[in-house]
Design a protein around this motif. Structure first.
Motif, PDB file in Angstrom:
ATOM      1  N   GLY A 190       6.723   6.436  -2.334  1.00  0.00           N
ATOM      2  CA  GLY A 190       7.628   7.412  -1.732  1.00  0.00           C
ATOM      3  C   GLY A 190       8.725   6.825  -0.880  1.00  0.00           C
ATOM      4  O   GLY A 190       9.489   7.564  -0.241  1.00  0.00           O
ATOM      5  N   GLU A 191       8.854   5.488  -0.858  1.00  0.00           N
ATOM      6  CA  GLU A 191       9.810   4.861   0.048  1.00  0.00           C
ATOM      7  C   GLU A 191      11.254   5.228  -0.254  1.00  0.00           C
ATOM      8  O   GLU A 191      12.117   5.159   0.632  1.00  0.00           O
ATOM      9  CB  GLU A 191       9.635   3.347   0.013  1.00  0.00           C
ATOM     10  N   GLY A 218       2.359   6.641   2.116  1.00  0.00           N
ATOM     11  CA  GLY A 218       3.595   6.228   1.464  1.00  0.00           C
ATOM     12  C   GLY A 218       3.684   6.571   0.001  1.00  0.00           C
ATOM     13  O   GLY A 218       4.554   6.056  -0.712  1.00  0.00           O
ATOM     14  N   LEU A 219       2.814   7.452  -0.486  1.00  0.00           N
ATOM     15  CA  LEU A 219       2.821   7.840  -1.893  1.00  0.00           C
ATOM     16  C   LEU A 219       3.650   9.101  -2.100  1.00  0.00           C
ATOM     17  O   LEU A 219       3.719   9.966  -1.208  1.00  0.00           O
ATOM     18  CB  LEU A 219       1.387   8.093  -2.372  1.00  0.00           C
ATOM     19  N   LEU A 220       4.286   9.206  -3.250  1.00  0.00           N
ATOM     20  CA  LEU A 220       5.035  10.419  -3.597  1.00  0.00           C
ATOM     21  C   LEU A 220       4.009  11.510  -3.888  1.00  0.00           C
ATOM     22  O   LEU A 220       3.599  11.743  -5.029  1.00  0.00           O
ATOM     23  CB  LEU A 220       5.923  10.159  -4.811  1.00  0.00           C
ATOM     24  N   ARG A 221       3.598  12.195  -2.843  1.00  0.00           N
ATOM     25  CA  ARG A 221       2.481  13.134  -2.906  1.00  0.00           C
ATOM     26  C   ARG A 221       2.650  14.138  -1.774  1.00  0.00           C
ATOM     27  O   ARG A 221       3.318  13.880  -0.781  1.00  0.00           O
ATOM     28  CB  ARG A 221       1.163  12.366  -2.782  1.00  0.00           C
ATOM     29  N   TRP A 248       0.785  16.414   3.471  1.00  0.00           N
ATOM     30  CA  TRP A 248      -0.429  16.590   4.278  1.00  0.00           C
ATOM     31  C   TRP A 248      -1.701  16.190   3.540  1.00  0.00           C
ATOM     32  O   TRP A 248      -2.801  16.313   4.076  1.00  0.00           O
ATOM     33  CB  TRP A 248      -0.557  18.048   4.733  1.00  0.00           C
ATOM     34  N   ASN A 249      -1.547  15.719   2.306  1.00  0.00           N
ATOM     35  CA  ASN A 249      -2.705  15.316   1.507  1.00  0.00           C
ATOM     36  C   ASN A 249      -3.080  13.873   1.848  1.00  0.00           C
ATOM     37  O   ASN A 249      -2.368  12.937   1.486  1.00  0.00           O
ATOM     38  CB  ASN A 249      -2.384  15.446   0.018  1.00  0.00           C
ATOM     39  N   HIS A 250      -4.207  13.695   2.517  1.00  0.00           N
ATOM     40  CA  HIS A 250      -4.601  12.362   2.973  1.00  0.00           C
ATOM     41  C   HIS A 250      -5.494  11.650   1.971  1.00  0.00           C
ATOM     42  O   HIS A 250      -6.498  11.035   2.333  1.00  0.00           O
ATOM     43  CB  HIS A 250      -5.277  12.460   4.345  1.00  0.00           C
ATOM     44  N   ASN A 251      -5.112  11.741   0.709  1.00  0.00           N
ATOM     45  CA  ASN A 251      -5.772  10.961  -0.332  1.00  0.00           C
ATOM     46  C   ASN A 251      -5.078   9.610  -0.398  1.00  0.00           C
ATOM     47  O   ASN A 251      -3.922   9.519  -0.790  1.00  0.00           O
ATOM     48  CB  ASN A 251      -5.673  11.674  -1.676  1.00  0.00           C
ATOM     49  N   PRO A 252      -5.776   8.523  -0.029  1.00  0.00           N
ATOM     50  CA  PRO A 252      -5.126   7.209  -0.002  1.00  0.00           C
ATOM     51  C   PRO A 252      -4.999   6.555  -1.374  1.00  0.00           C
ATOM     52  O   PRO A 252      -4.239   5.596  -1.529  1.00  0.00           O
ATOM     53  CB  PRO A 252      -6.066   6.386   0.885  1.00  0.00           C
ATOM     54  N   ASP A 291       2.471  10.467  10.479  1.00  0.00           N
ATOM     55  CA  ASP A 291       3.488   9.997   9.531  1.00  0.00           C
ATOM     56  C   ASP A 291       2.970   8.864   8.665  1.00  0.00           C
ATOM     57  O   ASP A 291       3.408   8.703   7.519  1.00  0.00           O
ATOM     58  CB  ASP A 291       4.733   9.523  10.284  1.00  0.00           C
ATOM     59  N   SER A 292       2.072   8.055   9.198  1.00  0.00           N
ATOM     60  CA  SER A 292       1.541   6.932   8.433  1.00  0.00           C
ATOM     61  C   SER A 292       0.098   6.658   8.824  1.00  0.00           C
ATOM     62  O   SER A 292      -0.308   6.915   9.961  1.00  0.00           O
ATOM     63  CB  SER A 292       2.399   5.677   8.651  1.00  0.00           C
TER      64      SER A 292
END
Length: 649
Positions: free
Chosen positions: A316-317, A338-341, A344-348, A441-442
């Protein structure tokens, strides 16, 4: 035994001529034509891959030809004064005028690439009156085509002995139920779809043209429409149907840029409740189709060895250039890893995530039933159909495939056991959009990462008031401060949610065959209205909020006064305001479907996708629901004897 959905493709037309001087259509498909004799001509369009499309009887055209496919047009029956005439001999010349081109003979191969509706004519002339120009090739079985040139036929006397039939030919892509596709079409579909995941936007357009779009393009487009914090611009309102049908058509035309024979298949998931013991037993989830429904991998990524196992979400950068003040929303494009997702979805995990459970509970354990489909179909207005398509007849598919996990022990308390279901992520979104829960945010993989309602909000407003403002009070069982606080803490974080259950749903490939089933349901209703069989269906542009039990934000929250995600200033929320994207005259972010720079407002696209529209590039193989009739719930008396095919089993 489930009766069939689809009985596929030979388009058939029988028209009788009578001895009257005028020449025009009437409602019985008889042509009034000047002739000394009464005669009839039967025209057949044969698709070598499929049988007759069941929908033809409900469509306004005489024959349907599939775009970009070779098919055969013939006259299987010709009678004069009820006497059958044998056209297999050399006694008659047969000529066809189709799409400004001339074809000669019977059983002629045709291929038309441009969709649309064409005025066609076939002429049968006794061979004794024909003196064909020596430069004209004639063959009664299969002949070449050429632009119409009347000089070739100057020697044919048609004044007394020719028999003519004019008819309407619709050239359409035919969308079929995915389990009815032959192996070749099924493979072509998946190969083209997989290409969108491996070929980026720039390289894809260089290779296939401007119609091509990558999976990343579709993902970011849906995130921008559905993942913003001000409101959902694509769902939960009157624009639900138009946005998703336009989105689906955009993907279909991408696939056609790769392989022009592809029509996007739909998944009639309503059948699955009656076909399989468990919804995830469907061949939809075979490793060489869309991949396993509920992975057993630790991160819930697909692990069945098929193509989808190795597909990663984009980084997602490239999407961090965002102004909350200018947009009135938090950045909708990437999560804390940092994923294009969904943000609020905290799936790493960087892979597509699925689970057949929602927080360790099966919750919604079945696909929509015939009862739910029929209730939606019997709606009195598009406002009601928009609501049930948004909810009961389509939403459960997303929930079942996506699922959720990673809640830890936050839902162990039996007082809030109801949140071990889709209520939790749905309710969370309301708190998040209203600013009551805040997300980091991260985050670092392996460390704690969660959203939280700040204590100062609870101290200022109280848990009960926050839940009421977020339209969640009706989900609470109990009326004590302790219970309200438990529910608020239960709702404050969604943990990890399967992509299909979020605004990143288009990256899960099952997304693309879901929405055709909803369109097919609405189409059949609109056909009955156009035929005059239904006279009380109100198509005023609107959205019915139903019984109020659905959990979503009704209004709009403006975040432009919030500096950044750490600023605890609350957005300004107006629960009476309608989210942009759902007004009748809002301009859709989809265009050029007809290759003439065409653009559409919501209402214009709603008109465009009417199943009787000549310009609509596609149709459906059937508007039949006889699998529901077998369950005692009949949509229509129009039934079939279709018994399914190998992929249904």
């Amino acid at each position: 035994k489930i009766l069939g959905l689809i009985s596929l493709f030979i388009s058939l037309l029988v028209i009788t001529y009578v001895n009257i001087s005028n020449n025009h259509w009437n409602s019985d498909y008889n042509i009034k034509y000047k002739s000394a004799n009464s005669y009839s001509i039967e025209v057949s369009v044969d698709n070598p891959d499929y049988d007759t499309i069941r929908s033809l009887d409900l469509l306004p055209w005489d024959v349907v030809v599939e775009a970009s496919r070779i098919q055969y047009i013939s006259i299987p029956s010709f009678t004069i004064e009820e006497e059958s005439i044998d056209l297999s001999s050399d006694k008659y010349d047969i000529s066809w005028e189709i799409n400004d081109e001339l074809y000669r003979g019977n059983n002629v191969a045709i291929q038309i690439d441009q969709t649309g509706v064409y005025d066609c004519k076939v002429t049968i002339t006794p061979i004794s009156t024909v003196n064909i120009n020596k430069n004209t090739k004639h063959n009664t079985l299969l002949t070449s085509k050429r632009k119409i040139d009347t000089s070739l036929y100057d020697s044919i006397d048609r004044s007394t002995d020719s028999y003519e039939l004019t008819f309407k030919m619709a050239v359409k892509y035919v969308r079929r139920e995915i389990r009815s596709l032959n192996d070749n079409d099924l493979n072509n579909f998946f190969q083209a779809l997989q290409t969108t995941y491996t070929l980026n936007e720039i390289d894809g357009q260089a290779l296939y043209g401007s119609k091509y779009h990558s999976a990343e393009y579709f993902l970011q487009k849906h995130l921008n429409g559905a993942g913003r914090s001000d409101c959902d611009h694509w769902h939960d309102g009157a624009g639900i149907v138009t946005h998703h049908m336009a989105f689906t058509l955009e993907l279909e035309q991408t696939l056609q840029s790769i392989n022009p024979t592809i029509a996007l298949p739909y998944w009639e998931y309503g059948m699955d409740l009656y076909l399989y013991s468990n919804w995830y037993d469907s061949p939809i989830f075979n490793s060489d189709w869309f991949g396993e429904a509920s992975p057993i991998t630790a991160d819930h990524s697909i692990g069945d060895g098929g193509f989808w196992q190795g597909i990663k979400l984009p980084n997602g950068e490239n999407y961090n250039d965002w102004s909350i003040q200018d947009s009135g929303s938090l950045n909708p494009f990437y999560n804390a890893y940092g994923l294009l997702r969904t943000p609020w979805n905290h799936n790493p995990s960087s892979y597509i995530g699925r689970s057949n459970k929602t927080y360790s509970d099966y919750g919604d354990s079945a696909m929509p039933s015939c009862r739910q489909l029929l209730d939606c179909f019997e709606s009195d207005s598009t406002a009601e159909m928009n609501q049930c398509i948004n909810g009961n007849t389509h939403g459960p598919v997303h929930i079942l495939i996506g699922g959720a996990w990673g809640e830890g022990n936050t839902l162990d308390d039996d007082d809030i056991s109801s949140l071990r279901s889709h209520y939790k992520p749905a309710g969370f979104k309301n708190l998040w959009r209203m600013g009551f829960t805040r997300c980091p945010d991260s985050c670092t993989v392996g460390e704690s990462c969660s959203c939280k309602v700040p204590d100062e909000y609870i101290q200022t407003y109280g848990a009960k008031t926050i839940l009421e403002l977020a339209l969640l009070n009706d989900t609470v069982s109990g009326d004590t401060d302790e219970i309200y606080l438990k529910y608020l803490r239960g709702y404050e974080d969604a943990a990890a949610v399967g992509d299909m259950f979020t605004s990143s749903a288009p990256y899960d490939p099952t997304f693309w065959s879901v929405h055709g089933a909803s369109e097919r349901l609405l189409d059949y209703k609109r056909i009955l209205v156009s035929q005059g069989d239904v006279t009380d269906f109100d198509e005023t542009w609107a959205y019915d909020r139903g019984d109020g039990r659905a959990i979503y934000l009704y209004g709009v929250c403006d975040w432009s006064n919030v500096k950044d995600s750490s600023d605890l200033t609350l957005p300004t929320c107006d629960m009476e305001q309608v989210c942009s994207g759902h007004f009748e005259n809002d301009l859709l972010e989809f265009s050029n479907f007809l290759n003439n720079e065409d653009t559409y407002t919501n209402i214009e696209f709603y008109d465009f996708i009417h199943p009787w529209n000549d310009d609509l590039p596609y149709t459906y193989d059937t508007f039949d629901y006889d699998y529901c009739a077998n369950e005692g719930m009949s949509f229509t008396s129009y039934t079939s004897s279709y018994k399914g095919n190998k992929n249904m089993k």
